[in-house]
Design a protein around this motif. Structure first.
Motif, PDB file in Angstrom:
ATOM      1  N   ALA A 122      58.296  -4.186  10.385  1.00 10.99           N
ATOM      2  CA  ALA A 122      58.784  -5.373  11.097  1.00 10.99           C
ATOM      3  C   ALA A 122      59.828  -4.988  12.149  1.00 10.99           C
ATOM      4  N   VAL A 123      60.726  -4.071  11.792  1.00 14.09           N
ATOM      5  CA  VAL A 123      61.754  -3.631  12.742  1.00 14.09           C
ATOM      6  C   VAL A 123      61.110  -2.938  13.940  1.00 14.09           C
ATOM      7  N   LEU A 124      60.127  -2.075  13.686  1.00 10.30           N
ATOM      8  CA  LEU A 124      59.471  -1.362  14.785  1.00 10.30           C
ATOM      9  C   LEU A 124      58.669  -2.310  15.671  1.00 10.30           C
ATOM     10  N   ASN A 125      58.023  -3.294  15.056  1.00  7.94           N
ATOM     11  CA  ASN A 125      57.302  -4.293  15.853  1.00  7.94           C
ATOM     12  C   ASN A 125      58.263  -5.067  16.754  1.00  7.94           C
ATOM     13  N   ALA A 126      59.404  -5.454  16.187  1.00  8.55           N
ATOM     14  CA  ALA A 126      60.400  -6.180  16.986  1.00  8.55           C
ATOM     15  C   ALA A 126      60.978  -5.285  18.077  1.00  8.55           C
ATOM     16  N   ALA A 127      61.206  -3.999  17.740  1.00  7.35           N
ATOM     17  CA  ALA A 127      61.781  -3.072  18.713  1.00  7.35           C
ATOM     18  C   ALA A 127      60.832  -2.813  19.878  1.00  7.35           C
ATOM     19  N   PHE A 128      59.534  -2.960  19.652  1.00 10.97           N
ATOM     20  CA  PHE A 128      58.575  -2.786  20.744  1.00 10.97           C
ATOM     21  C   PHE A 128      58.331  -4.103  21.476  1.00 10.97           C
ATOM     22  N   ALA A 129      58.147  -5.183  20.725  1.00 10.45           N
ATOM     23  CA  ALA A 129      57.772  -6.459  21.344  1.00 10.45           C
ATOM     24  C   ALA A 129      58.915  -7.056  22.160  1.00 10.45           C
ATOM     25  N   ALA A 130      60.142  -6.987  21.659  1.00 11.55           N
ATOM     26  CA  ALA A 130      61.265  -7.633  22.349  1.00 11.55           C
ATOM     27  C   ALA A 130      61.486  -7.080  23.760  1.00 11.55           C
ATOM     28  N   PRO A 131      61.552  -5.743  23.944  1.00 10.92           N
ATOM     29  CA  PRO A 131      61.720  -5.238  25.315  1.00 10.92           C
ATOM     30  C   PRO A 131      60.548  -5.584  26.229  1.00 10.92           C
ATOM     31  N   VAL A 132      59.317  -5.508  25.690  1.00 13.19           N
ATOM     32  CA  VAL A 132      58.158  -5.823  26.518  1.00 13.19           C
ATOM     33  C   VAL A 132      58.199  -7.285  26.957  1.00 13.19           C
ATOM     34  N   LEU A 133      58.543  -8.191  26.057  1.00 13.98           N
ATOM     35  CA  LEU A 133      58.632  -9.610  26.406  1.00 13.98           C
ATOM     36  C   LEU A 133      59.722  -9.855  27.436  1.00 13.98           C
ATOM     37  N   TRP A 134      60.848  -9.171  27.273  1.00 19.61           N
ATOM     38  CA  TRP A 134      61.942  -9.335  28.236  1.00 19.61           C
ATOM     39  C   TRP A 134      61.537  -8.819  29.608  1.00 19.61           C
ATOM     40  N   LEU A 135      60.875  -7.672  29.655  1.00 19.95           N
ATOM     41  CA  LEU A 135      60.421  -7.109  30.933  1.00 19.95           C
ATOM     42  C   LEU A 135      59.388  -8.015  31.587  1.00 19.95           C
ATOM     43  N   LEU A 136      58.517  -8.612  30.778  1.00 16.23           N
ATOM     44  CA  LEU A 136      57.534  -9.549  31.331  1.00 16.23           C
ATOM     45  C   LEU A 136      58.215 -10.801  31.870  1.00 16.23           C
ATOM     46  N   ALA A 137      59.189 -11.311  31.123  1.00 18.32           N
ATOM     47  CA  ALA A 137      59.859 -12.546  31.524  1.00 18.32           C
ATOM     48  C   ALA A 137      60.679 -12.367  32.796  1.00 18.32           C
ATOM     49  N   THR A 138      61.170 -11.152  33.043  1.00 21.25           N
ATOM     50  CA  THR A 138      62.003 -10.899  34.224  1.00 21.25           C
ATOM     51  C   THR A 138      61.238 -10.204  35.342  1.00 21.25           C
ATOM     52  N   ASP A 139      59.909 -10.139  35.224  1.00 24.05           N
ATOM     53  CA  ASP A 139      59.054  -9.518  36.258  1.00 24.05           C
ATOM     54  C   ASP A 139      59.451  -8.073  36.545  1.00 24.05           C
ATOM     55  N   ARG A 140      59.799  -7.352  35.496  1.00 22.29           N
ATOM     56  CA  ARG A 140      60.219  -5.959  35.694  1.00 22.29           C
ATOM     57  C   ARG A 140      59.232  -4.962  35.119  1.00 22.29           C
ATOM     58  N   LEU A 141      58.136  -5.435  34.528  1.00 22.20           N
ATOM     59  CA  LEU A 141      57.207  -4.511  33.886  1.00 22.20           C
ATOM     60  C   LEU A 141      56.271  -3.846  34.892  1.00 22.20           C
ATOM     61  N   LEU A 142      55.648  -4.628  35.759  1.00 20.99           N
ATOM     62  CA  LEU A 142      54.679  -4.087  36.703  1.00 20.99           C
ATOM     63  C   LEU A 142      55.368  -3.456  37.907  1.00 20.99           C
ATOM     64  N   ASN A 143      54.723  -2.458  38.458  1.00 21.33           N
ATOM     65  CA  ASN A 143      55.198  -1.787  39.657  1.00 21.33           C
ATOM     66  C   ASN A 143      55.211  -2.778  40.830  1.00 21.33           C
ATOM     67  N   PRO A 144      56.338  -2.963  41.538  1.00 21.64           N
ATOM     68  CA  PRO A 144      56.365  -3.880  42.692  1.00 21.64           C
ATOM     69  C   PRO A 144      55.295  -3.562  43.735  1.00 21.64           C
ATOM     70  N   GLU A 145      54.968  -2.275  43.913  1.00 26.81           N
ATOM     71  CA  GLU A 145      53.915  -1.916  44.863  1.00 26.81           C
ATOM     72  C   GLU A 145      52.567  -2.481  44.409  1.00 26.81           C
ATOM     73  N   LEU A 146      52.342  -2.492  43.106  1.00 24.06           N
ATOM     74  CA  LEU A 146      51.097  -3.047  42.578  1.00 24.06           C
ATOM     75  C   LEU A 146      51.039  -4.553  42.809  1.00 24.06           C
ATOM     76  N   VAL A 147      52.154  -5.231  42.620  1.00 23.58           N
ATOM     77  CA  VAL A 147      52.206  -6.671  42.848  1.00 23.58           C
ATOM     78  C   VAL A 147      51.894  -6.991  44.306  1.00 23.58           C
ATOM     79  N   GLU A 148      52.456  -6.203  45.232  1.00 24.16           N
ATOM     80  CA  GLU A 148      52.206  -6.416  46.656  1.00 24.16           C
ATOM     81  C   GLU A 148      50.765  -6.125  47.028  1.00 24.16           C
TER      82      GLU A 148
END
Length: 314
Positions: A247-273
């Motif tokens: 459970a701790v490892l799942n949270a440690a992986f999911a929480a950062p990924v969700l935060w990066l998705l919510a703040t538009d920081r996961l994908l490469n800006p060049e890819l978005v463009e």
């Protein structure tokens, strides 16, 4: 009864209906004891008599099928158990992997994030059907033509060492470790083996700025999960401490990924463009779909481990 008999009885009772296990286990132990006594009364030593009796009784799963009135037969019983083990192994992972890849391709390459989940489900189902059909066809032909597979004959030496039932198989652990290492390889490889676009430019899928902290942190979590898989295999079953770590490892992986998705920081800006649908608000749809997948997978994994731990405790 010796450890060898205990292992044979335990292996036989695994696939017998739970409500009849105690009764059938006592009956089987009594039969084995009587057959051993018949041989030792003629002067044979106990150890060799026991091995001969268990070998004569045959593969535990076949004996369990007779106890349960189950027919081990595809077209014939010769390769049924081999077919069933292979089919279960392939269906456990391959359709899911194909589905995820198809969904990502639909969202990132075709520019249709709304259709990604449907494409993933259809691809996974089609893959499962194809696997089931072709594997079954091959084994049916082998059965009909009596083609020898060169499989070793079952012996008592193949009995598992544990007297209790294992929840974690060798093949499942290997597949999980391979999947985790492939994910780590993708996180690293997408930075160095960049995606080549139609105009010849090359870019990473994930934002290179994440190498400052987040990607190394996610890789550490994935490698820690590999360690969990090894510990889980050595234990042979889910335990409550392992559930907590999971459970701790799942949270440690999911929480950062969700935060990066919510703040538009996961994908490469060049890819978005590069893709119009991402520039025009598609990142929000992508974040919703990817976030939902991450949350559902994490919840399912934790709940599944807790259910298995409860079963093992009983």
């Amino acid at each position: 009864m010796s450890s060898l008999t205990d292992r044979y009885v335990a292996a036989t009772m695994r696939t017998v209906p739970a409500q009849r296990r105690l009764e059938l286990a006592e009956e089987l132990r009594g039969s084995i004891a009587d057959m051993i006594d018949d041989r030792t009364s003629g002067g044979q030593d106990h150890a060799s008599a026991e091995r001969e009796v268990l070998t004569e009784l045959g593969h535990p799963e076949k004996l369990a099928a007779r106890y349960s009135d189950r027919t081990l037969q595809l077209i014939g019983p010769r390769y049924y158990l081999t077919w069933w083990r292979l089919l279960r192994l392939l269906l456990t992972y391959i359709p899911a992997i194909v589905g995820v890849l198809a969904g990502l391709a639909k969202a990132l390459i075709d520019g249709e994030p709304g259709a990604a989940i449907g494409a993933a489900i259809v691809a996974a189902m089609q893959t499962a059907v194809q696997i089931a059909f072709w594997v079954t066809l091959v084994f049916a032909v082998l059965e009909r033509t009596r083609t020898p597979l060169g499989l070793p004959e079952w012996t008592v030496d193949q009995l598992p060492e544990e007297s209790r039932e294992r929840q974690i198989s060798h093949s499942d652990s290997i597949a999980s470790v391979v999947f985790l290492l492939v994910t780590v390889g993708f996180l690293i490889g997408q930075h160095f083996q960049r995606w080549t676009t139609d105009d010849g430019s090359r870019m990473a899928v994930l934002d290179p700025a994440l190498w400052g902290f987040w990607l190394p942190a996610l890789i550490v979590v994935l490698l820690a999960t590999v360690g969990l898989e090894i510990a889980k295999y050595r234990a042979g079953r889910w335990t409550w401490p392992l559930v907590v770590v999971n459970a701790v490892l799942n949270a440690a992986f999911a929480a950062p990924v969700l935060w990066l998705l919510a703040t538009d920081r996961l994908l490469n800006p060049e890819l978005v463009e590069r893709f119009a649908w991402l520039r025009d608000g598609g990142t929000v749809e992508f974040a919703r779909v990817a976030g939902a997948v991450v949350v559902l997978v994490a919840i399912w994994d934790v709940v599944d481990s807790a259910i298995k731990a409860a079963r093992a405790a009983r």
